[in-house]
Write a protein that holds these residues in place. Structure first.
Motif, mmCIF file in Angstrom:
data_model
loop_
_atom_site.group_PDB
_atom_site.id
_atom_site.type_symbol
_atom_site.label_atom_id
_atom_site.label_comp_id
_atom_site.label_asym_id
_atom_site.label_seq_id
_atom_site.Cartn_x
_atom_site.Cartn_y
_atom_site.Cartn_z
ATOM 1 N N THR A 345 -5.556 0.958 18.143
ATOM 2 C CA THR A 345 -6.082 1.038 17.362
ATOM 3 C C THR A 345 -6.857 -0.300 16.730
ATOM 4 O OG1 THR A 345 -4.879 0.924 15.593
ATOM 5 C CG2 THR A 345 -5.747 3.056 16.157
ATOM 6 N N VAL A 346 -6.415 -1.475 17.406
ATOM 7 C CA VAL A 346 -6.921 -2.842 17.016
ATOM 8 C C VAL A 346 -8.443 -2.866 17.441
ATOM 9 C CG1 VAL A 346 -6.697 -5.307 17.595
ATOM 10 C CG2 VAL A 346 -4.721 -3.787 17.319
ATOM 11 N N SER A 347 -9.289 -3.211 16.618
ATOM 12 C CA SER A 347 -10.645 -3.430 16.701
ATOM 13 C C SER A 347 -10.949 -5.055 16.307
ATOM 14 C CB SER A 347 -11.373 -2.472 15.913
ATOM 15 O OG SER A 347 -11.073 -1.202 16.142
ATOM 16 N N ARG A 348 -12.481 -5.304 16.828
ATOM 17 C CA ARG A 348 -12.962 -6.600 16.057
ATOM 18 C C ARG A 348 -13.456 -6.163 15.025
ATOM 19 N NH1 ARG A 348 -12.338 -10.423 19.956
ATOM 20 N NH2 ARG A 348 -13.453 -11.604 18.716
ATOM 21 N N VAL A 349 -13.354 -7.386 14.015
ATOM 22 C CA VAL A 349 -14.063 -7.212 12.790
ATOM 23 C C VAL A 349 -15.611 -6.905 13.126
ATOM 24 C CG1 VAL A 349 -14.780 -8.600 10.753
ATOM 25 C CG2 VAL A 349 -12.481 -9.095 11.918
ATOM 26 N N GLY A 350 -15.977 -5.978 12.173
ATOM 27 C CA GLY A 350 -17.365 -5.329 12.159
ATOM 28 C C GLY A 350 -17.453 -4.112 13.095
ATOM 29 N N GLU A 351 -16.503 -3.993 14.096
ATOM 30 C CA GLU A 351 -16.718 -2.792 14.898
ATOM 31 C C GLU A 351 -16.368 -1.523 14.458
ATOM 32 O OE1 GLU A 351 -15.606 -4.843 19.534
ATOM 33 O OE2 GLU A 351 -14.342 -3.403 18.441
ATOM 34 N N ASP A 352 -16.635 -0.342 14.835
ATOM 35 C CA ASP A 352 -16.319 0.820 14.435
ATOM 36 C C ASP A 352 -14.989 1.081 14.581
ATOM 37 O OD1 ASP A 352 -19.064 1.168 13.983
ATOM 38 O OD2 ASP A 352 -19.295 2.461 15.706
ATOM 39 N N ILE A 353 -13.997 1.611 13.581
ATOM 40 C CA ILE A 353 -12.881 1.784 13.817
ATOM 41 C C ILE A 353 -12.477 3.103 14.522
ATOM 42 C CG2 ILE A 353 -12.274 0.665 11.501
ATOM 43 C CD1 ILE A 353 -12.006 3.387 10.117
ATOM 44 N N PRO A 354 -11.435 2.891 15.511
ATOM 45 C CA PRO A 354 -11.378 4.056 16.451
ATOM 46 C C PRO A 354 -10.406 5.106 15.691
ATOM 47 C CG PRO A 354 -9.684 2.347 17.003
ATOM 48 C CD PRO A 354 -10.604 1.665 15.747
ATOM 49 N N GLY A 355 -9.564 4.948 14.604
ATOM 50 C CA GLY A 355 -8.910 5.749 13.637
ATOM 51 C C GLY A 355 -8.093 5.334 12.824
ATOM 52 N N TYR A 356 -7.426 5.927 11.787
ATOM 53 C CA TYR A 356 -6.635 5.470 10.710
ATOM 54 C C TYR A 356 -5.855 6.440 10.271
ATOM 55 C CZ TYR A 356 -6.631 1.568 7.646
ATOM 56 O OH TYR A 356 -6.331 0.317 6.930
ATOM 57 N N THR A 357 -4.597 6.192 9.672
ATOM 58 C CA THR A 357 -3.670 7.105 9.083
ATOM 59 C C THR A 357 -3.987 7.354 7.535
ATOM 60 O OG1 THR A 357 -2.252 6.446 10.788
ATOM 61 C CG2 THR A 357 -1.306 7.584 8.865
ATOM 62 N N ALA A 358 -4.002 8.616 7.137
ATOM 63 C CA ALA A 358 -4.244 8.633 5.677
ATOM 64 C C ALA A 358 -3.419 8.189 4.690
ATOM 65 C CB ALA A 358 -4.558 10.365 5.468
ATOM 66 N N GLU A 359 -2.213 7.959 4.978
ATOM 67 C CA GLU A 359 -1.320 7.397 4.165
ATOM 68 C C GLU A 359 -1.363 6.167 3.887
ATOM 69 O OE1 GLU A 359 2.761 8.483 5.504
ATOM 70 O OE2 GLU A 359 2.465 10.488 4.888
ATOM 71 N N THR A 360 -1.873 5.548 4.814
ATOM 72 C CA THR A 360 -2.098 3.897 4.929
ATOM 73 C C THR A 360 -3.424 3.681 4.463
ATOM 74 O OG1 THR A 360 -1.981 3.670 6.979
ATOM 75 C CG2 THR A 360 0.305 3.291 5.827
ATOM 76 N N LEU A 398 10.281 1.929 -2.213
ATOM 77 C CA LEU A 398 10.972 3.353 -2.975
ATOM 78 C C LEU A 398 11.787 3.925 -2.047
ATOM 79 C CD1 LEU A 398 7.226 4.282 -3.951
ATOM 80 C CD2 LEU A 398 9.109 3.525 -5.610
ATOM 81 N N GLY A 399 11.801 3.636 -0.815
ATOM 82 C CA GLY A 399 12.601 4.482 0.289
ATOM 83 C C GLY A 399 11.992 5.534 0.900
ATOM 84 N N VAL A 400 10.702 6.013 0.234
ATOM 85 C CA VAL A 400 9.988 7.159 0.765
ATOM 86 C C VAL A 400 8.461 6.797 0.557
ATOM 87 C CG1 VAL A 400 11.579 8.956 0.067
ATOM 88 C CG2 VAL A 400 9.868 8.335 -1.466
ATOM 89 N N SER A 401 7.440 7.477 1.316
ATOM 90 C CA SER A 401 6.279 7.067 1.232
ATOM 91 C C SER A 401 5.712 7.453 -0.029
ATOM 92 C CB SER A 401 5.322 8.163 2.302
ATOM 93 O OG SER A 401 4.096 7.947 2.207
ATOM 94 N N TYR A 402 4.860 6.815 -0.759
ATOM 95 C CA TYR A 402 4.274 6.781 -2.053
ATOM 96 C C TYR A 402 3.456 8.138 -2.025
ATOM 97 C CZ TYR A 402 1.055 6.158 -5.855
ATOM 98 O OH TYR A 402 0.236 6.375 -6.950
ATOM 99 N N TRP A 403 3.089 8.627 -0.638
ATOM 100 C CA TRP A 403 2.345 9.916 -0.799
ATOM 101 C C TRP A 403 3.351 11.218 -0.688
ATOM 102 C CZ3 TRP A 403 -2.248 9.713 -3.266
ATOM 103 C CH2 TRP A 403 -2.956 8.658 -2.994
ATOM 104 N N LYS A 404 4.668 10.888 -0.298
ATOM 105 C CA LYS A 404 5.601 11.799 -0.102
ATOM 106 C C LYS A 404 5.205 12.652 1.271
ATOM 107 C CE LYS A 404 7.812 11.385 -4.772
ATOM 108 N NZ LYS A 404 6.728 10.407 -5.154
ATOM 109 N N SER A 405 5.376 13.936 1.010
ATOM 110 C CA SER A 405 4.986 14.873 2.128
ATOM 111 C C SER A 405 3.423 15.415 1.793
ATOM 112 C CB SER A 405 5.794 16.156 2.439
ATOM 113 O OG SER A 405 6.031 16.577 1.024
ATOM 114 N N ASN A 406 2.623 14.789 0.989
ATOM 115 C CA ASN A 406 1.145 15.234 1.048
ATOM 116 C C ASN A 406 0.542 15.184 2.174
ATOM 117 O OD1 ASN A 406 1.746 15.822 -2.003
ATOM 118 N ND2 ASN A 406 0.951 13.748 -2.443
ATOM 119 N N SER A 407 -0.227 16.332 2.248
ATOM 120 C CA SER A 407 -1.260 16.316 3.423
ATOM 121 C C SER A 407 -2.299 15.473 3.377
ATOM 122 C CB SER A 407 -1.720 17.814 3.493
ATOM 123 O OG SER A 407 -2.658 17.992 2.393
ATOM 124 N N ALA A 408 -3.053 15.007 4.608
ATOM 125 C CA ALA A 408 -4.044 14.232 4.636
ATOM 126 C C ALA A 408 -4.994 14.752 3.742
ATOM 127 C CB ALA A 408 -4.438 14.190 5.998
#
Length: 462
Positions: A345-360, A398-408
């Motif tokens: 998923t690494v992109s150059r600055v200004g390029e279209d991002i190929p993807g992302y994870t909702a939790e982050t 926290l030891g867990v995700s901030y969003w816990k098990s919430n869906s995207a």
């Protein structure tokens, strides 16, 4: 023998049926893992790779030709022929040669005539002289004829060499025909059991295929045939664009290393059916599994892992790149050291991002997020990675995700709400809370860059 070694470096090719589809009985034979389900069957290709076959044949032919010409060109017979030619007087009469060439005449200071000529003048006049041209042409013909005769005489006078060359070719053919039998014998001598026929190129599969997160790639553990105790990770994917993106990033990083896992091998379409392979450092576990196993991490571990994550971002940002997927699953422990993986998923600055994870994902990305990945064009910015770093540090605390098990969908809907802010009331450490407030600021322009974040007092504490 060198060409034989090159060919043996690619003894066979394997791929899981779940990745490459149904097997072709004409070119593959199915071998099941002991106690493994049907989808974990592996395929071993019967026929050799034509590319390696033709490459080996070309190298062998070139080596044979070079050796033969070298042997013929330095025999005593050819040397004697050359000496005889040089000592033979030219058939062209030299009676008129002296009159045909005259050096420029100059008058010296005492009135005497002195013959002088520069080297270039003499060379030009010699090459224009008919006698010199005739001598050169005749000499070339005599030398060519003598070389042909010398080659024939050498072959006739060295029958043992011809026999040796023929024997080498026969041995090479026998080795090529029996290469698979020899390969498996050597593999068994190095500790591989007879029922382990799961081999991809030069690597033996030690652990069955498994998926990871939302990734479409399959992962496994392999060991190189030259080092039975060595353990490496294999990543197999049918997404060629993702594979090309990741390998290009590793090339920019000179094969990884440092805060990244090292890339040892990469091959597109290694099975001939669209499966692409990466061989990387083997990690004992990823950071997410480490957090799940140990619960909330100590402040010392948070600082230690946070520094490694910052080092990763500094390296990428310094090259004008944005990771776009900084999360616990993309860090593994290699001999106790945290290293980054999954750079597709690494992109150059200004390029279209190929993807992302909702939790982050940062709040500014939520408007374009279509779970579970962003699909609309959005320019990559370094501030995205800094938000993800803050979420990573909060996850470790926290030891867990901030969003816990919430869906995207739930996460995106929460970030779109008016007045959205990350709740840091559970963070008791004042230095960490101050750092997280800056990293998780809703305004991307207010977030610190990697260098400033690394200089925060939180990371200056031992």
């Amino acid at each position: 023998f060198f060409s034989i070694a090159v060919f043996f470096s690619q003894p066979c090719r394997m791929a899981p049926t779940g990745l490459v589809g149904a097997s072709n009985p004409m070119s593959y034979v199915s071998v099941s893992i002991p106690n493994g389900p049907v989808e974990e069957q592996l395929l071993i290709q019967r026929s050799g790779d034509r590319r390696w076959l033709w490459t080996t044949a070309a190298v062998a032919a070139a080596m044979f030709l070079a050796g033969f010409v070298g042997a013929v060109g330095f025999t005593p017979t050819s040397t004697a022929t050359a000496q005889a030619f040089l000592s033979t007087p030219s058939p062209v009469s030299t009676a008129n040669s002296g009159a045909a060439f005259r050096a420029p005449q100059l008058t010296g200071p005492t009135g005497h005539t002195v013959a002088r000529a520069t080297l270039s003048e003499v060379e030009q006049q010699l090459m224009q002289h008919e006698v010199v041209k005739t001598v050169i042409n005749e000499g070339s013909q005599v030398l060519a004829s003598s070389q042909v005769q010398t080659a024939i005489a050498t072959v006739q006078s060295h029958p043992k060499d011809i026999v040796i060359i023929g024997a080498v070719l026969v041995v090479a053919a026998v080795l090529w025909v029996s290469r698979r039998t020899i390969f498996w014998k050597l593999a068994q001598r190095r500790g591989y059991p007879e029922d382990v026929d799961t081999v991809i190129n030069k690597y033996c599969v030690e652990q069955k295929w498994m998926s990871k997160g939302n990734s479409s790639a399959k992962f496994g553990v392999v060991s190189p045939l030259w080092n039975r105790k060595g353990r490496l990770a294999i990543k197999v994917s049918r997404d060629l664009d993702s594979w090309e993106r990741e390998t290009s990033i590793y090339k920019k990083l000179w094969g990884g290393g440092g805060p990244f896992v090292s890339l040892y091998d990469a091959e597109p379409n290694f099975d001939g059916r669209g499966a692409n392979m990466l061989i990387q450092d083997y990690g004992e576990m990823d950071l997410l599994d480490y957090i799940n196993e140990n619960g909330p991490l100590s402040m010392r571990d948070i600082r230690r892992f946070g520094r490694r994550a910052l080092k990763t971002l500094k390296k990428l940002h310094g090259m004008g790149l944005v990771w776009c997927d900084c999360k616990p699953e993309n860090f593994v422990l290699v001999n106790g050291t945290l290293k980054a993986i999954d750079l597709e998923t690494v992109s150059r600055v200004g390029e279209d991002i190929p993807g992302y994870t909702a939790e982050t994902a940062p709040p500014e990305l939520a408007e374009w997020e279509k779970p579970p990945r962003a699909t609309e064009a959005l320019a990559a910015r370094k501030s995205y990675d800094m938000w993800s770093l803050g979420m990573l540090l909060l996850h470790m605390y926290l030891g867990v995700s901030y969003w816990k098990s919430n869906s995207a969908q739930t996460i995106v809907r929460a970030m779109r709400a008016d007045g959205f802010e990350i709740d840091l009331s559970d963070v008791d450490d004042p230095l960490l809370r101050n750092l997280l407030k800056s990293l998780l600021h809703n305004n991307p322009n207010r977030r610190p860059n990697a260098a400033l974040a690394g200089a925060h007092p939180f990371f200056l504490v031992p």
